[in-house]
Design a protein around this motif. Structure first.
Motif, PDB file in Angstrom:
ATOM      1  N   GLY A 409       0.816  -1.218   0.000  1.00 47.98           N
ATOM      2  CA  GLY A 409       0.000   0.000   0.000  1.00 47.98           C
ATOM      3  C   GLY A 409       0.839   1.252   0.000  1.00 47.98           C
ATOM      4  O   GLY A 409       0.333   2.357   0.221  1.00 47.98           O
ATOM      5  N   LEU A 410       2.142   1.094  -0.289  1.00 48.63           N
ATOM      6  CA  LEU A 410       3.090   2.207  -0.205  1.00 48.63           C
ATOM      7  C   LEU A 410       3.711   2.578  -1.547  1.00 48.63           C
ATOM      8  O   LEU A 410       4.022   3.751  -1.783  1.00 48.63           O
ATOM      9  N   THR A 411       3.922   1.579  -2.410  1.00 46.54           N
ATOM     10  CA  THR A 411       4.652   1.805  -3.656  1.00 46.54           C
ATOM     11  C   THR A 411       4.025   1.000  -4.789  1.00 46.54           C
ATOM     12  O   THR A 411       3.238   0.079  -4.554  1.00 46.54           O
ATOM     13  N   VAL A 412       4.413   1.353  -6.026  1.00 45.71           N
ATOM     14  CA  VAL A 412       3.871   0.694  -7.211  1.00 45.71           C
ATOM     15  C   VAL A 412       5.020   0.352  -8.162  1.00 45.71           C
ATOM     16  O   VAL A 412       5.895   1.196  -8.411  1.00 45.71           O
ATOM     17  N   VAL A 413       5.020  -0.859  -8.686  1.00 46.27           N
ATOM     18  CA  VAL A 413       6.023  -1.271  -9.663  1.00 46.27           C
ATOM     19  C   VAL A 413       6.005  -0.319 -10.862  1.00 46.27           C
ATOM     20  O   VAL A 413       4.933   0.033 -11.382  1.00 46.27           O
ATOM     21  N   GLY A 414       7.175   0.104 -11.305  1.00 49.04           N
ATOM     22  CA  GLY A 414       7.280   0.988 -12.460  1.00 49.04           C
ATOM     23  C   GLY A 414       7.233   2.462 -12.109  1.00 49.04           C
ATOM     24  O   GLY A 414       7.336   3.307 -12.999  1.00 49.04           O
ATOM     25  N   PHE A 415       7.098   2.760 -10.812  1.00 54.79           N
ATOM     26  CA  PHE A 415       7.051   4.155 -10.356  1.00 54.79           C
ATOM     27  C   PHE A 415       8.088   4.352  -9.232  1.00 54.79           C
ATOM     28  O   PHE A 415       7.738   4.434  -8.060  1.00 54.79           O
ATOM     29  N   PRO A 416       9.361   4.402  -9.605  1.00 55.82           N
ATOM     30  CA  PRO A 416      10.416   4.507  -8.584  1.00 55.82           C
ATOM     31  C   PRO A 416      10.273   5.783  -7.759  1.00 55.82           C
ATOM     32  O   PRO A 416       9.828   6.824  -8.258  1.00 55.82           O
ATOM     33  N   ASN A 417      10.631   5.683  -6.478  1.00 56.32           N
ATOM     34  CA  ASN A 417      10.687   6.859  -5.593  1.00 56.32           C
ATOM     35  C   ASN A 417       9.334   7.554  -5.413  1.00 56.32           C
ATOM     36  O   ASN A 417       9.278   8.717  -5.021  1.00 56.32           O
ATOM     37  N   LEU A 418       8.254   6.827  -5.719  1.00 56.51           N
ATOM     38  CA  LEU A 418       6.914   7.342  -5.460  1.00 56.51           C
ATOM     39  C   LEU A 418       6.331   6.561  -4.284  1.00 56.51           C
ATOM     40  O   LEU A 418       6.219   5.333  -4.341  1.00 56.51           O
ATOM     41  N   PHE A 419       5.974   7.277  -3.221  1.00 59.84           N
ATOM     42  CA  PHE A 419       5.372   6.663  -2.040  1.00 59.84           C
ATOM     43  C   PHE A 419       3.959   7.191  -1.841  1.00 59.84           C
ATOM     44  O   PHE A 419       3.679   8.352  -2.134  1.00 59.84           O
ATOM     45  N   MET A 420       3.096   6.327  -1.308  1.00 54.83           N
ATOM     46  CA  MET A 420       1.722   6.715  -0.997  1.00 54.83           C
ATOM     47  C   MET A 420       1.471   6.505   0.484  1.00 54.83           C
ATOM     48  O   MET A 420       1.675   5.404   0.993  1.00 54.83           O
ATOM     49  N   ILE A 421       1.039   7.538   1.181  1.00 57.21           N
ATOM     50  CA  ILE A 421       0.642   7.384   2.580  1.00 57.21           C
ATOM     51  C   ILE A 421      -0.790   6.852   2.616  1.00 57.21           C
ATOM     52  O   ILE A 421      -1.692   7.447   2.023  1.00 57.21           O
ATOM     53  N   THR A 422      -0.974   5.734   3.279  1.00 58.67           N
ATOM     54  CA  THR A 422      -2.265   5.022   3.399  1.00 58.67           C
ATOM     55  C   THR A 422      -2.893   4.744   2.031  1.00 58.67           C
ATOM     56  O   THR A 422      -4.069   4.983   1.804  1.00 58.67           O
TER      57      THR A 422
END
Length: 529
Positions: A409-422
């Motif tokens: 629930g924090l990161t997505v494959v193919g999107f480096p250095n992108l974090f999502m809070i909750t």
């Protein structure tokens, strides 16, 4: 190319503010971009009548600062929106956060530059910045859902959405009002609007379960006890699936004798709040046990509402707890008022909005004002309003075409250095949001610090780790009854949205353990470069 900031944070709610504070503490440069004119997130935008938190205020609060815990004084058991907004502003001032927040600045696009290994972030007004990391703190319930009802633009009077309420407030005194929706925001606002309006007509598609709040001013002696034992209360809360410190009765409802079972339900009812669902341990695991709780609440509707036809329409038909349980202050009794009418549209959708009201089931209804209490495009709506583009120009919208897929629930494959809070795939909306936010923020801040210590500048989820986590989220959702009905947890309130159970239902303790294991194993499941 040099970066403008180590991190760009999108959103200045409770997640964005704490993220900024933690990154500063660790020596990173960060800038928060916020579409609104102030901090507060959910509690900045949701100003509808009666808006308040459904988690007790002493628990719906930051715990990163013992000094903040001790100095802030909550006035009520369940804090109202104005008090929560005052709290958010106090935090912003106390930790001097505003100097790194740009208000009235909406992020519209973020593109990962593969050559420079950084994110290029664009704003609605044309500004552009470059950052090594992007962290979204846009909230799970922050993208209002405006229903596509024919003729909505034809209505001549004012139209309001509970999720985007005018900051100056609305006075319905002497007005006739139509309300579409009977979810959480409607259940909170309808009693207050009914007290103002000359007549209120409520259009209900689905009857919802609600439990009494029994809200009251906080007793000073109780507050002193909480503050003296805050550490222990927080520790207990972290051992509970929802991250809320209430007692879970480990007995089975269906195996408990009826008289004893009803005494337990009544005791929880008399206390009030979300702890009702902790009356027994198997209410969301066993159909028969769930039915005992559902029948108890259904009987309460029939006790309170005097008109038999209205009462029957207000009785929920689905499983209790598969939709978000609501907490109310006099909701059902509002329908005993002579100036309130309930229109059941469960068997036939609203035909159209007219210039003077709406048409439903072949009948025209007229009113001066229209209120849309139609909820949110939950979990993914706000994220997908930003045009995120990762490796190869792939969009997040396309990646999530069949439903959101994340690692933790924090990161997505193919999107480096992108974090999502909750983000989707984390406990988020199934928990007390504040400790869930803090846990995510701490994970992200520690991650950035670990990268710096290792001389790395990039982190990305690995495909097999993401697939395994998505599979795990799906497996645990199928164990419980929560995924068995149409709810915003699965995106059912948004036409065309993929039906995927989005939050992680395994509970906050299990989730924290999973995150800690990832870190202990050298950020297992992530590629570092």
């Amino acid at each position: 190319m040099s970066v403008d900031f180590d991190a760009v944070i999108i959103g200045a709610g409770f997640g964005g503010m704490y993220m900024l504070h933690r990154l500063r503490q660790k020596g990173f440069t960060a800038r928060v971009f916020e579409a609104g004119t102030g901090v507060g997130g959910t509690w900045y935008w949701n100003r509808y009548p009666g808006a308040r938190c459904d988690v007790e205020s002493v628990q719906y609060s930051y715990q990163f600062s013992p000094e903040l815990e001790q100095e802030w004084e909550w006035s009520e058991r369940y804090a109202t929106q104005p008090e929560l907004l005052r709290y958010a502003n106090h935090v912003a001032d106390r930790f001097d956060l505003r100097r790194d927040i740009r208000f009235e600045t909406r992020v519209t696009k973020a593109t990962f530059d593969e050559k420079a290994n950084l994110w290029r972030v664009e704003m609605e007004k044309g500004d552009k910045v470059a950052a090594r990391f992007v962290i979204t703190a846009m909230g799970c319930l922050s993208s209002p859902n405006t229903p596509k009802i024919p003729g909505l633009e034809d209505f001549k009077g004012p139209t309001y959405h509970t999720g985007n309420w005018p900051h100056e407030g609305v006075d319905f005194t002497g007005k006739t009002v139509g309300v579409i929706g009977t979810g959480s925001s409607a259940i909170q606002s309808i009693p207050i609007m009914a007290g103002q309006a000359s007549h209120l007509t409520v259009f209900q598609r689905t009857a919802n379960y609600t439990v009494p709040a029994h809200n009251k001013p906080l007793d000073p002696a109780y507050v002193r006890d909480v503050k003296a034992n805050y550490r222990e209360m927080r520790r207990r809360a972290k051992t509970k699936p929802a991250g809320i410190d209430f007692t879970i009765n480990m007995a089975s409802a269906i195996e408990t004798p009826a008289a004893e079972r009803n005494r337990e339900f009544q005791a929880r009812w008399d206390y009030g709040g979300l702890g009702f669902m902790a009356s027994f341990s198997d209410l969301l695991l066993n159909d028969d046990s769930n039915k005992t709780a559902a029948d108890f609440v259904r009987a309460k509707v029939l006790e309170v509402v005097k008109d038999p036809k209205t009462a029957e329409a207000l009785v929920p038909k689905n499983i209790i707890g598969c939709k978000r349980l609501c907490v109310d202050d006099g909701y059902w009794s509002t329908f005993n008022r002579p100036n309130v009418t309930l229109v059941d549209i469960s068997d036939a959708a609203i035909e159209r909005i007219t210039p003077t009201g709406l048409r439903a089931k072949g009948q025209d209804y007229t009113f001066d004002c229209l209120v849309l209490a139609t909820g949110f495009d939950a979990m993914t709506g706000a994220l997908l309003k930003v045009d995120f583009r990762g490796r190869g120009g792939a969009t997040l919208k396309d990646k999530w075409n069949e439903g959101p897929k994340t690692y933790l629930g924090l990161t997505v494959v193919g999107f480096p250095n992108l974090f999502m809070i909750t983000g989707p795939g984390s406990p988020s909306v199934l928990t007390n949001m504040l400790p869930s936010i803090e846990q995510h923020v701490d994970f992200i801040a520690d991650c950035l610090e670990a990268l710096r210590a290792r001389g790395k500048t990039m982190i990305e989820a690995e495909p097999q780790a993401q697939e395994a986590w998505v599979g795990h989220v799906g497996e645990v959702s199928n164990i419980t009854l929560r995924s068995t009905c149409s709810s915003w947890y699965v995106g059912a309130n948004i036409p065309g949205k993929p039906r995927v159970f989005m939050p992680y239902i395994g509970g906050l303790p299990a989730y924290i353990q999973a995150c800690e294991k990832v870190v202990a194993n050298g950020y297992e499941g992530f590629a570092l470069a």
